[in-house]
Design a protein around this motif. Sequence first.
Motif, short mmCIF file in Angstrom:
data_model
loop_
_atom_site.label_atom_id
_atom_site.label_comp_id
_atom_site.label_asym_id
_atom_site.label_seq_id
_atom_site.Cartn_x
_atom_site.Cartn_y
_atom_site.Cartn_z
N TYR A 1 0.77 -1.14 0.07
CA TYR A 1 -0.03 -0.06 0.02
C TYR A 1 0.99 1.16 -0.04
CZ TYR A 1 -4.02 -2.93 1.18
OH TYR A 1 -4.81 -4.18 1.12
N SER A 2 0.62 2.06 -0.92
CA SER A 2 1.26 3.51 -1.18
C SER A 2 0.42 4.51 -0.86
CB SER A 2 1.97 3.43 -2.39
OG SER A 2 2.60 4.78 -2.58
N ASP A 3 0.87 5.42 0.08
CA ASP A 3 0.10 6.75 0.41
C ASP A 3 0.88 7.89 -0.11
OD1 ASP A 3 -1.33 8.76 1.54
OD2 ASP A 3 -2.15 7.54 2.96
N PRO A 4 0.75 8.61 -0.99
CA PRO A 4 1.41 9.60 -1.46
C PRO A 4 1.82 10.72 -0.34
CG PRO A 4 0.02 9.13 -3.18
CD PRO A 4 -0.36 8.30 -1.80
N ASP A 5 1.00 11.02 0.30
CA ASP A 5 0.95 12.14 1.41
C ASP A 5 1.86 11.72 2.52
OD1 ASP A 5 -0.93 13.68 -0.24
OD2 ASP A 5 -2.73 12.98 1.01
N VAL A 6 1.79 10.49 2.94
CA VAL A 6 2.60 10.00 4.01
C VAL A 6 3.95 9.92 3.61
CG1 VAL A 6 2.88 7.93 5.33
CG2 VAL A 6 0.74 8.69 5.19
N GLY A 7 4.18 9.46 2.30
CA GLY A 7 5.51 9.10 1.82
C GLY A 7 6.15 10.49 1.44
N GLU A 8 5.63 11.46 1.04
CA GLU A 8 6.39 12.91 0.86
C GLU A 8 6.51 13.38 2.25
OE1 GLU A 8 5.27 17.20 -1.25
OE2 GLU A 8 3.91 15.50 -1.28
N GLN A 9 5.85 13.03 3.23
CA GLN A 9 6.32 13.90 4.69
C GLN A 9 7.59 12.99 5.26
OE1 GLN A 9 2.69 13.38 7.33
NE2 GLN A 9 1.68 14.99 6.01
N ALA A 10 7.66 11.53 4.70
CA ALA A 10 8.74 10.83 5.01
C ALA A 10 9.99 11.10 4.25
CB ALA A 10 8.41 9.30 5.32
N GLY A 11 9.83 11.80 3.22
CA GLY A 11 10.94 12.20 2.37
C GLY A 11 11.28 11.27 1.13
N TYR A 12 10.27 10.68 0.72
CA TYR A 12 10.29 9.78 -0.54
C TYR A 12 9.02 9.85 -1.53
CZ TYR A 12 7.99 6.37 2.20
OH TYR A 12 7.01 5.72 2.93
N TYR A 13 9.22 9.49 -2.55
CA TYR A 13 8.01 9.32 -3.53
C TYR A 13 8.03 7.72 -3.91
CZ TYR A 13 7.54 14.37 -3.90
OH TYR A 13 7.41 15.69 -3.58
N ASP A 14 6.90 7.12 -3.96
CA ASP A 14 6.58 5.94 -4.55
C ASP A 14 5.77 6.21 -5.94
OD1 ASP A 14 7.63 4.35 -2.44
OD2 ASP A 14 5.53 4.11 -1.64
N GLY A 15 6.22 5.33 -6.68
CA GLY A 15 5.50 5.48 -8.24
C GLY A 15 6.43 5.15 -9.29
N TRP A 16 6.07 5.38 -10.53
CA TRP A 16 6.62 4.99 -11.84
C TRP A 16 7.72 6.00 -12.08
CZ3 TRP A 16 5.49 0.52 -14.24
CH2 TRP A 16 4.02 -0.01 -13.66
N LEU A 17 8.71 5.51 -12.53
CA LEU A 17 9.78 6.42 -13.27
C LEU A 17 9.29 6.69 -14.78
CD1 LEU A 17 13.23 4.37 -12.10
CD2 LEU A 17 11.91 6.39 -11.01
N ALA A 18 9.48 8.00 -14.97
CA ALA A 18 9.27 8.30 -16.32
C ALA A 18 9.96 7.91 -17.39
CB ALA A 18 9.33 9.86 -16.40
N GLU A 19 11.54 7.59 -16.77
CA GLU A 19 12.41 6.91 -17.80
C GLU A 19 12.43 5.47 -17.71
OE1 GLU A 19 13.12 10.75 -16.00
OE2 GLU A 19 13.49 8.89 -14.97
N GLU A 20 12.14 4.76 -18.77
CA GLU A 20 12.11 3.36 -18.86
C GLU A 20 13.67 2.81 -19.48
OE1 GLU A 20 9.39 1.47 -21.25
OE2 GLU A 20 7.67 2.61 -20.45
N ASP A 21 14.07 1.65 -18.85
CA ASP A 21 15.25 1.14 -19.48
C ASP A 21 14.87 0.11 -20.69
OD1 ASP A 21 14.27 -1.07 -18.23
OD2 ASP A 21 15.84 -0.85 -16.45
N GLU A 22 15.92 -0.78 -20.94
CA GLU A 22 15.75 -1.53 -21.88
C GLU A 22 14.93 -2.69 -21.75
OE1 GLU A 22 19.35 -2.78 -19.62
OE2 GLU A 22 18.39 -0.79 -20.56
N LEU A 23 14.49 -2.79 -20.45
CA LEU A 23 13.58 -3.96 -19.81
C LEU A 23 12.18 -3.53 -19.82
CD1 LEU A 23 15.67 -6.09 -17.59
CD2 LEU A 23 15.40 -6.32 -19.66
N GLY A 24 12.09 -2.20 -19.90
CA GLY A 24 10.63 -1.58 -19.56
C GLY A 24 10.33 -0.65 -18.48
N PRO A 25 9.27 -0.52 -17.95
CA PRO A 25 9.06 0.49 -16.99
C PRO A 25 9.41 -0.23 -15.60
CG PRO A 25 6.89 -0.76 -17.50
CD PRO A 25 8.06 -1.07 -18.72
#
Length: 373
Positions: free
Chosen positions: A43-67
Motif C-alpha cells: 500500500y502506497s500513500d503519496p501524502d505519507v511518503g512525501e512527509q517521510a522524504g520519499y516518493y513511490d511511483g513510476w519512473l518516467a524514464e524506462e530502460d531496455e527492460l521496460g517500466p
Amino acid sequence: MSASVAMIVPGDVRTRTEIRAAFGGSPQGGICPSEGMHSVNLYSDPDVGEQAGYYDGWLAEEDELGPVFEYTGAGKSGDQTFDGVAGSGNRAILRHAEQDRVLRVFTRVGKLPGSDTKTHRYLGTFTLDGMQPYVWRRVHGEDGLERNVIVFRLRPDGTVQRAVQDVIPAAQETTVEFVPFQAVTAAMFQAEPATSGALPLPKQRVRKGTRARKAAPNSETSGTFVVPEAFTTKLSIRAATAATVAVRHEAELTQAYKAHLDRAGHKTGAFQIKVKGLTSTLRTDLYDATDHVLYEAKGSNSREDIRMALGQILDYSRYVKTPEHEGEPKRVILLPAAPAPDMYTLLDRYDVGVVYRADDGRFVGEVVPQSNQ
C-alpha cells in the motif's frame, strides 16, 4: 457481496476490507503479506511518503527492460532494515518469489463519501527487478534527520495500470549534499543459499607501465555523498542468469576494495545524483573522498562490461564535486581481472584508470593506496 480475485482488476478502487477478502493481508500497515492468498500487498500513500522524504511511483524514464515502479520499504524513522521485526515486511518483498507469493500494489486515492474509510486503487501484479531488486537511498525523514531507506524496483508482471498521477515528480532543481560514512548491511537474496564460496573469475593479465593523467576541468555538479551498501552475504544462484551472477561479483568486488580503502585510512562512500528534469535517481558505485577518486565497478573484465563502465563513469563524474577538492574526480574502473591490452588504450583516451584484483587477492593500479594494516 464480498470481493473476489476476478472482481479486482488494475484500475479498480476498493477499500482495504474488500482487498483483504480478495488477496488477504493485515488490516493496517504498508506491507501486508498473506500466506494463504500467496500475496504480498503493498500500500502506497503519496501524502505519507512525501512527509517521510520519499516518493513511490513510476519512473518516467524506462530502460531496455521496460517500466519500473519504485516502492519504498517499511520504517518511517531511522535507517530501514531487512533484519528483525522491523525488517519483516522488507524481507517479505525481497523473498516473495521463493515464498511463492505475488506482489500487488495499491495506491491511496481518498475516502468513502461520509466516512473515514480509505480507498485504494489497484495497479496490478509485480515482481522484483532481477538485476537490481532494490537500491539504498539517502533521504530526509519527516523529523528532518537523514536516513537510509530501501527502494524496491518493481517490474510489471502482467497487466498493470500506469496513470499519470502515479509518476514520480521530476527533480525541479539540483542540490549537493555531503553525507558522512555510515555502514549499511545488505540482506541475502535467498533464505537458503544454494551455493557458497567464491565463484570462478577470469584469469588476470598484467599491464606493463602506466602514465600520468591530466586533471579534468571543473563542471556544474549535483549529488549526495552516501555510503555504499555493504554486501556481506552470498547470493543464491539457484536458476540465476550469468548477468545476475556478474552483478553479485560486482557487489563483492566493490565491498572488498572498499575494505582495502578503509584499512588505508581513506573515507569512502558513493554519490547519489538527482538530475534536474529526471524522475530517476543515479548512484555511483564507490567514491574515495580522501583522494577524490570515483570508481565504477563491473563483475567481469569483458569488453562489453568495460565499455559500459566507461560510459557510466564519464556520465557520473561530471556531477561529482566536493568542497574539499577542485575539479572533477579521478575516474577509475574497478575490475575482477586485468582487461585486454587494447582496452587500456581505449580508457587512456578518456583519461580513465583501471584497478583490478590479482590472483593473490591484491588490488593492482596506480591509484591503489597502501593499507595501514
